[in-house]
Each structure stands twice: as structure tokens, then as C-alpha cells.
Design an enzyme around this catalytic site. Structure first.
Site, short mmCIF file in Angstrom:
data_model
loop_
_atom_site.label_atom_id
_atom_site.label_comp_id
_atom_site.label_asym_id
_atom_site.label_seq_id
_atom_site.Cartn_x
_atom_site.Cartn_y
_atom_site.Cartn_z
N GLU A 140 -1.20 -8.55 4.99
CA GLU A 140 -1.11 -8.77 6.30
C GLU A 140 -2.35 -8.97 7.10
O GLU A 140 -2.48 -9.15 8.36
CB GLU A 140 0.00 -7.67 7.29
N HIS A 155 -3.13 -4.82 1.33
CA HIS A 155 -2.74 -5.13 2.67
C HIS A 155 -2.72 -6.90 2.88
O HIS A 155 -3.56 -7.25 3.45
CB HIS A 155 -3.50 -4.56 3.85
N CYS A 197 0.88 -1.16 -0.07
CA CYS A 197 -0.11 -0.03 0.04
C CYS A 197 0.89 1.32 0.28
O CYS A 197 1.45 1.63 -1.15
CB CYS A 197 -1.01 -0.04 1.11
#
Length: 196
Positions: free
Chosen positions: A172, A170, A79
Site C-alpha cells: 500500500e 507493504h 507485514c
């Protein structure tokens, strides 16, 4: 054991550490430039790219990060981290690290209300990956030396060049750690190749 750092100036640091550890590596939050000497790869997390750049300047990270990259150590920008890595940012002359040979456009999927999830087909992964997009950038142009790993609705959202990896989403923020694992494998390969 492989050690992967996450630049800890802002952004989803804890989630990245969790994902790195789920891949069987050690995750370290990087708050000082000298810590870069002790890691095998670095993740530049999401957040807000102009704030992140200001903090990188304040804590004197720019030059050490360029040196880290010059050593061939892998870097992964997610990002806002993708914006930090990119060679060019559309609509501005001010690139940050300028390492990944791509042109990125900020907030290109819309403001925060336009956050969304999408099933992505990513080169190197057998099954679709759920990408979480939050005020995400996308790659407008990729250089000839850049491998496009994923597109969503005709927009490039993941790319790799040498030891640099970047994505708009993202990885994660899900319990699927396969994209982090792609990066961990890059760091592993580099460590093996440079082992004396």
C-alpha cells in the site's frame, strides 16, 4: 460493488483504503467485530504484531475473525498482518489466528534502519513490483498446500493458500496497486461463487 475492509486497530490503514479505492472497490475501516458481516474481504495491515494482537483481544476480534475465515471470506495480511495470519511464528509457541499454513520469522530483514525497497517478481503480475520492506518478516517454511508467489534473495516474501494471501512487504506504500488488485480479485471470485 465489492467492499473490502481494513482492520483499523493500528498500522497503515489510510494507505490501504486508498489502494482499495484505486482498484475500483469500496474500502471500509473495521473498528468493531460486527462490521465484518458487511464486507467481502479483509486486509490485516502492517504495524506491530504484538500490539495488534493485544488490541484484537481487547476489542474481541479473535473469534469473529476466525468465523470470518471459516466462511471462506478472503483475508490478506501485510507485514505484521502476515504474522497475525500465520500458523506458526519462529521462536514462539504463540500463533495468533493460525490460518495461513506458513512459519514466519519476525524482523528477519533487520531493524528499522534496514528498511529497503526491492523490485520483486510476483506470480500473477507481468512486470516487477516495488516492495517496501520495513522491519519485515519473511516466510521460513510454506506448507504443501501453500503457493509461493514471490521470493527475494532466497526468502519467501509472498504466499497464497486458498482465500488467504500474505506478504512481507507493504504493497500500500506505493502507487502501484497490482498486489491489492490480486486480493480484490480473490474477493470478487469468492463473492461470485457464493452468490445465491
Amino acid at each position: 460493488m465489492l467492499t473490502i475492509g481494513v482492520l483499523g486497530l493500528q498500522g497503515a490503514v489510510r494507505e490501504h483504503i486508498r489502494s482499495i479505492e484505486a482498484c475500483g472497490s469500496k474500502g471500509v475501516v473495521i473498528k468493531r467485530p460486527e462490521q465484518l458481516d458487511d464486507i467481502d474481504g479483509l486486509i490485516l495491515p502492517g504495524g506491530e504484531s504484538t500490539t495488534m494482537r493485544r488490541l484484537m483481544d481487547t476489542y474481541h476480534f479473535m473469534e469473529p475473525l476466525r468465523e470470518f475465515a471459516a466462511q471462506g471470506k478472503p483475508m490478506f495480511g501485510t507485514c505484521a498482518g502476515l504474522i497475525i495470519l500465520a500458523k506458526e511464528i519462529a521462536g514462539t509457541d504463540n500463533a495468533h489466528l493460525g490460518l495461513l499454513n506458513v512459519v514466519v520469522e519476525r524482523n528477519s530483514f533487520g531493524r528499522q534502519v534496514d528498511s529497503f525497497e526491492a523490485d520483486l517478481t510476483i506470480k500473477g503480475l507481468d512486470e516487477p513490483f516495488t516492495g517496501v520492506f520495513i522491519r519485515a518478516p519473511h516466510i521460513l517454511e510454506a506448507g504443501e498446500d501453500v503457493e509461493v508467489l514471490c521470493e527475494h534473495n532466497g526468502r519467501i516474501v509472498a504466499a497464497k493458500q486458498g482465500n488467504f494471501l500474505g506478504c512481507s512487504f507493504h504493497p500500500e506504500l506505493t502507487d502501484d496497486h497490482r498486489v491489492t488488485e490480486l486480493f480484490v480479485k480473490m474477493a470478487e471470485k469468492h463473492k461470485q461463487e457464493t452468490a445465491v
